[in-house]
Write an enzyme that holds these catalytic residues in place. Structure first.
Site, short mmCIF file in Angstrom:
data_model
loop_
_atom_site.label_atom_id
_atom_site.label_comp_id
_atom_site.label_asym_id
_atom_site.label_seq_id
_atom_site.Cartn_x
_atom_site.Cartn_y
_atom_site.Cartn_z
CG ASP A 273 -1.75 1.22 1.56
OD1 ASP A 273 -1.93 2.01 0.28
OD2 ASP A 273 -2.38 1.49 2.24
CE LYS A 280 -0.51 3.84 3.46
NZ LYS A 280 -1.13 4.49 4.33
NE ARG A 354 -11.89 3.16 4.12
CZ ARG A 354 -11.62 4.22 5.03
NH1 ARG A 354 -12.90 5.27 5.01
NH2 ARG A 354 -10.83 4.39 5.75
N1 BES Z 1 -3.05 0.32 5.37
C1 BES Z 1 -3.67 1.65 5.70
C2 BES Z 1 -3.80 1.50 7.47
C3 BES Z 1 -2.63 1.50 8.28
C4 BES Z 1 -1.86 2.37 8.31
C5 BES Z 1 -2.45 0.16 8.80
C6 BES Z 1 -0.81 2.43 9.26
C7 BES Z 1 -1.22 0.35 9.77
C8 BES Z 1 -0.44 1.46 9.94
C9 BES Z 1 -5.03 1.97 5.09
O1 BES Z 1 -4.94 1.56 3.85
C10 BES Z 1 -4.78 3.40 5.13
O2 BES Z 1 -4.02 4.17 4.49
N2 BES Z 1 -5.92 4.13 5.76
C11 BES Z 1 -6.09 5.50 5.77
C12 BES Z 1 -7.28 6.01 5.64
C13 BES Z 1 -7.47 7.51 5.60
C14 BES Z 1 -6.97 7.98 4.07
C15 BES Z 1 -8.89 7.86 5.73
C16 BES Z 1 -5.35 5.85 7.37
O3 BES Z 1 -5.85 5.39 8.33
O4 BES Z 1 -4.39 6.82 7.40
ZN ZN Z 2 -3.93 0.01 3.22
MN MN Z 3 -4.03 2.99 2.33
#
Ligand code: BES
Ligand code: ZN
Ligand code: MN
Length: 496
Positions: A273, A280, A354
């Site tokens: 990801d 990110k 999601r």
């Molecule tokens: N895979 C990530 C969630 C995550 C982040 C898990 C850090 C473990 C450590 C997920 O896909 C994500 O990026 N979520 C975002 C959602 C936001 C953009 C609404 C998040 O949690 O920042």
């Molecule tokens: Zn993710």
């Molecule tokens: Mn993500």
């Protein structure tokens, strides 16, 4: 490794190492082990002198000469007094497993399952002990040129607790072995890097499982097949990637009972990801190889389900994709149509979990599942809320949530429920589509679950956000194998 329950005269056989619990107040806790007077006196004096105080997790290795029982003693502190707190006992077992693996012993007799544990029975201690000893043997070396040296420990005798039948203790032992086998599958898949563990790699692994276990039937849908099903949301996540997305379906048939509705597990399998166009930050991004740990835990659980040949039907649906930026990648503001027909405005391409899960959940409807549990490293907010202690749980069905909570407490693979009340749903309103894929900066774990809840109205559902519990960062960086113990125990308790 071979595990065996031992009782009565079999406890007197010679082993390379004898693992005994010692508590602070009363010293040795091993009435059933036929120690000779010399060994008993030795342990007593070591306790009295303070070489082993009995503190939880303390260990002392003592070479023994001229004993018909063992060549060495491994004394393990199990805390203040018996019965022990479950978590204290587990701490002792983990310390014992680490220390035992450092000895050259090939065979060991472990006398920790009959140490009484508060609010737990002998079946529990046997399952946990077997699971912990098995799990402690896991080593990652697949991508190292120097392989980990094989562990010397080959066979473990577990002194059987009294008060249970041999049959039920044997089942408990088998469960512990299956859970640890499942956990090591989960940990290995989680630990593999994104350039090896791709969506097709996961599909291949699952296919191999299908060949190994008679009860399993496996298929992996291609992008073409998913297009035909209208999975526009899932497919949008992989658009920027050169790796094909896959939907992996693993069916376990464990009952011949007609029309027995299955229990369904759904796993998030983002094999890397990057965040996509909503890229990110660079620091620590390597850990996003663990973003398929939901999928890995579902595959690990199915391994245990097949090993135990549980007398129920179980279906696993895994949504596997790689989230990359590129000229073909989905952009913020893009609108896609999910398999359910609902349109989604993708305001942030980093909220991709999601997007793959919603189509996998809609796909699960066709199995008319009794319950559906999805497992996903879904939100950073779950890490902020619960750290690496509790898995976040959200559900549309109170009895299912209560059941999972309780099993979490007994297995010590804990989950904690967050609310999903209507007020949060409005945060997902979109001016241009039926629903937006993010709910703003507040209540991130809850709004993510609210998004999923729009696709789970037809069944009883619980969502497990394992973002905090699936892996450790830092020096101990690596997948944990959670929540395999929770899921296997849940499934063991279900009926066809
Ligand atoms: N895979 C990530 C969630 C995550 C982040 C898990 C850090 C473990 C450590 C997920 O896909 C994500 O990026 N979520 C975002 C959602 C936001 C953009 C609404 C998040 O949690 O920042
Ligand atoms: Zn993710
Ligand atoms: Mn993500």
């Amino acid at each position: 490794m071979k595990f065996q329950l031992l009782a009565d005269k079999n406890l007197g056989k010679k082993h390379d190492c004898l693992v005994l619990g010692v508590c602070q107040k009363t010293g040795l806790l091993a009435e059933d082990i036929p120690l000779d007077d010399k060994l008993a006196a030795l342990i007593k004096s070591l306790h009295k002198a303070g070489d082993i105080k009995g503190n939880a997790g303390e260990t002392l290795l003592v070479p023994v000469a001229d004993s018909s029982l063992t060549d060495r003693l491994l004394l393990v502190g199990v805390g203040e007094s018996a019965p022990a707190e479950a978590k204290i006992w587990r701490k002792a077992v983990r310390a014992a497993a680490q220390a035992l693996n450092k000895t050259p012993a090939k065979s060991a007799l472990v006398a920790l399952a009959q140490v009484p544990v508060k609010e737990r029975d002998g079946e529990w201690t046997v399952t946990q002990l077997t699971m912990e000893l098995g799990n402690a043997q896991y080593r990652y070396d697949q991508t190292k040129s120097k392989k980990a040296p094989p562990l010397s420990l080959k066979s473990v005798g577990i002194a059987a607790p009294t008060g249970s039948t041999k049959k039920s203790l044997d089942q408990a032992l088998q469960a512990g072995q299956a859970i640890s086998a499942g956990m090591s599958v989960t940990r290995e898949l989680g630990n593999l890097p994104g350039n090896i563990c791709t969506p097709s790699y996961l599909a291949q692994r699952a296919t191999e499982m299908g060949l190994k276990y008679k009860s399993l039937k496996v298929k992996a849908l291609t992008e073409k097949q998913m297009e035909r099903l209208g999975m526009g949301s899932l497919l949008s996540v992989g658009h920027g990637s050169d790796q094909e997305s896959r939907l992996i379906v693993i069916e376990h048939k464990g009952t011949t009972k007609a029309n027995s509705r299955p229990y369904c597990l759904v796993g998030k399998g983002i094999t890397f990801d990057t965040g996509g166009i909503s890229l990110k930050p660079g620091l620590g991004m390597d850990e996003m190889k663990f973003d398929m740990c939901g999928a890995a835990s579902v595959i690990g659980t199915m391994t245990a389900v097949a090993e135990l040949n549980l007398p129920i039907n179980v279906v696993a649906v895994i949504a596997a994709a790689e989230n990359m930026p590129s000229g073909r990648a989905t952009k913020p503001g893009d609108i896609v149509t999910s398999m359910s027909g609902k349109t989604i405005e993708i305001l942030n391409t980093d909220a991709e979990g999601r997007l793959v899960l919603c189509d996998a959940l809609t796909y699960a409807e066709r199995f008319k599942p009794k319950t559906v549990i999805d497992v996903a490293t879904l939100t950073g907010a779950a890490v902020a809320t619960f750290g690496d202690v509790n898995t976040a749980m959200l559900s549309n069905h109170d009895p299912l949530a209560d059941e999972l909570f309780k099993i979490g407490q007994t297995t010590l693979d804990t989950v904690w429920r967050l609310p999903m009340s209507d007020e949060y749903q409005a945060l997902l309103d979109s001016n241009f589509a039926d629903i937006a894929n993010i709910g703003g900066p507040k209540a991130g774990t809850i709004t993510a679950a609210c998004f999923l809840s729009r696709f789970t109205e037809k069944f009883q559902w619980a969502h497990l956000d394992i973002a905090g519990t699936a892996w450790f960062g830092g020096a101990l960086k690596g997948a944990t194998g959670r929540p395999v113990p929770l899921l296997v125990e849940y499934l063991r308790q279900q009926k066809a």
